[in-house]
Design a protein around this motif. Sequence first.
Motif, PDB file in Angstrom:
ATOM      1  N   LEU A 112     -51.644  31.575  27.016  1.00  0.00           N
ATOM      2  CA  LEU A 112     -52.501  32.176  25.987  1.00  0.00           C
ATOM      3  C   LEU A 112     -51.724  32.315  24.691  1.00  0.00           C
ATOM      4  O   LEU A 112     -50.509  32.535  24.684  1.00  0.00           O
ATOM      5  N   ALA A 226     -67.488  31.664  22.224  1.00  0.00           N
ATOM      6  CA  ALA A 226     -66.882  31.084  23.428  1.00  0.00           C
ATOM      7  C   ALA A 226     -65.354  31.229  23.434  1.00  0.00           C
ATOM      8  O   ALA A 226     -64.777  31.621  24.451  1.00  0.00           O
ATOM      9  N   PRO A 227     -64.653  30.944  22.309  1.00  0.00           N
ATOM     10  CA  PRO A 227     -63.195  31.127  22.327  1.00  0.00           C
ATOM     11  C   PRO A 227     -62.784  32.585  22.532  1.00  0.00           C
ATOM     12  O   PRO A 227     -61.823  32.862  23.251  1.00  0.00           O
ATOM     13  N   ARG A 229     -64.543  34.918  24.105  1.00  0.00           N
ATOM     14  CA  ARG A 229     -64.852  35.259  25.490  1.00  0.00           C
ATOM     15  C   ARG A 229     -63.772  34.719  26.444  1.00  0.00           C
ATOM     16  O   ARG A 229     -63.277  35.446  27.314  1.00  0.00           O
ATOM     17  N   GLU A 230     -63.424  33.474  26.257  1.00  0.00           N
ATOM     18  CA  GLU A 230     -62.446  32.843  27.142  1.00  0.00           C
ATOM     19  C   GLU A 230     -61.099  33.556  27.066  1.00  0.00           C
ATOM     20  O   GLU A 230     -60.470  33.850  28.099  1.00  0.00           O
ATOM     21  N   ALA A 231     -60.641  33.869  25.837  1.00  0.00           N
ATOM     22  CA  ALA A 231     -59.340  34.521  25.668  1.00  0.00           C
ATOM     23  C   ALA A 231     -59.344  35.939  26.233  1.00  0.00           C
ATOM     24  O   ALA A 231     -58.422  36.347  26.942  1.00  0.00           O
ATOM     25  N   GLU A 233     -61.416  37.390  28.478  1.00  0.00           N
ATOM     26  CA  GLU A 233     -61.590  37.452  29.930  1.00  0.00           C
ATOM     27  C   GLU A 233     -60.337  36.986  30.656  1.00  0.00           C
ATOM     28  O   GLU A 233     -59.967  37.541  31.697  1.00  0.00           O
ATOM     29  N   ALA A 234     -59.652  35.989  30.102  1.00  0.00           N
ATOM     30  CA  ALA A 234     -58.401  35.529  30.709  1.00  0.00           C
ATOM     31  C   ALA A 234     -57.334  36.616  30.625  1.00  0.00           C
ATOM     32  O   ALA A 234     -56.592  36.854  31.583  1.00  0.00           O
ATOM     33  N   ARG A 237     -58.061  39.392  33.130  1.00  0.00           N
ATOM     34  CA  ARG A 237     -57.768  38.923  34.493  1.00  0.00           C
ATOM     35  C   ARG A 237     -56.254  38.920  34.743  1.00  0.00           C
ATOM     36  O   ARG A 237     -55.793  39.370  35.797  1.00  0.00           O
ATOM     37  N   LYS A 255     -60.025  30.310  16.197  1.00  0.00           N
ATOM     38  CA  LYS A 255     -59.051  30.274  17.285  1.00  0.00           C
ATOM     39  C   LYS A 255     -58.451  31.660  17.481  1.00  0.00           C
ATOM     40  O   LYS A 255     -57.913  32.253  16.541  1.00  0.00           O
TER      41      LYS A 255
END
Length: 296
Positions: A112, A226-227, A229-231, A233-234, A237, A255
């Motif tokens: 990340l 989307a970027p 959300r992805e960052a 949630e990762a 986790r 970004k």
Amino acid sequence: MKIVLLSRSRSIPSTRRLIEAAKARDHFVKVLNPVQVSVRLGRKKPGLVFRQKQLRMPDVVIPRIASSIASYGLSIVDQFQAHGAIVLNSARAIGLSRNPARCLQRLASAGLDIPATVMSREVGDLQAMVDEVGGVPVLVKLLAGSERRGVMLCESRQSLEAALEAVLGLGHNIVMQEYVKKAQRDVRVFVVGGVAMAAASRIPRAGRLSRTLSRNARIEPTEVTAPLREAAEAAARLMELEVCAVDVLELGQGKPRIFEVNASPSLPEMEAATGVDLATAIIIRAEVMYRELHPA
């Protein structure tokens, strides 16, 4: 369900919102100040005691542990979990998120994007460290915690030297971090149960250098792209957090660059800005975890 909120006071706005949300869904809620909870270990009546009375184990514990009592408070969270209570979040996850170095190490090792960062206990070649993170201004964080009071913005080499002399003289380890000058937005993404629920951008007061350090910043709702959300949630986790806020700097083309993960984020401001009932989302997540453990 029987829910325990570990919080210094039921009058704290975020605690109050969780009480309201839990009662609205017909759950029993008890607020315990963690510093007033004692632990009994050994063979004779092991367990937890509050005001000289043995505590019955709740179904779910929601920690709202202040950094000033983190060491003791997290041991209380651990004890609840050891006795079978579901916790949102675990002591391990909270402790990990509150150590800037370990948090950033974990995020970076997973690929990340984070700001350039140098961790050190001694400053041998200060200029080399400054160059490594892109020059002044820089952020200096204490490894003891990630609260606002543990972060300094040094705008010049002189102010940086003075800050490091004071911090290192007290025996603290430090993290020196890049000050991202070209960020388009400072965004907080709220994650519950691994799902990005809401996002808001923070607009600093006029004349403030850093968005990330602004107090009383104006908060505006923003789309969970989307970027983002992805960052977010990762990050949640990787930090093993059921509930958290992921603070992100948006660079060119949206970004995201992650600079912090908060395990006890404030609720009322985010709810007011986004219109999302985050307190209820947290209670629903607790219900889901309880059903998974007790299917009957």
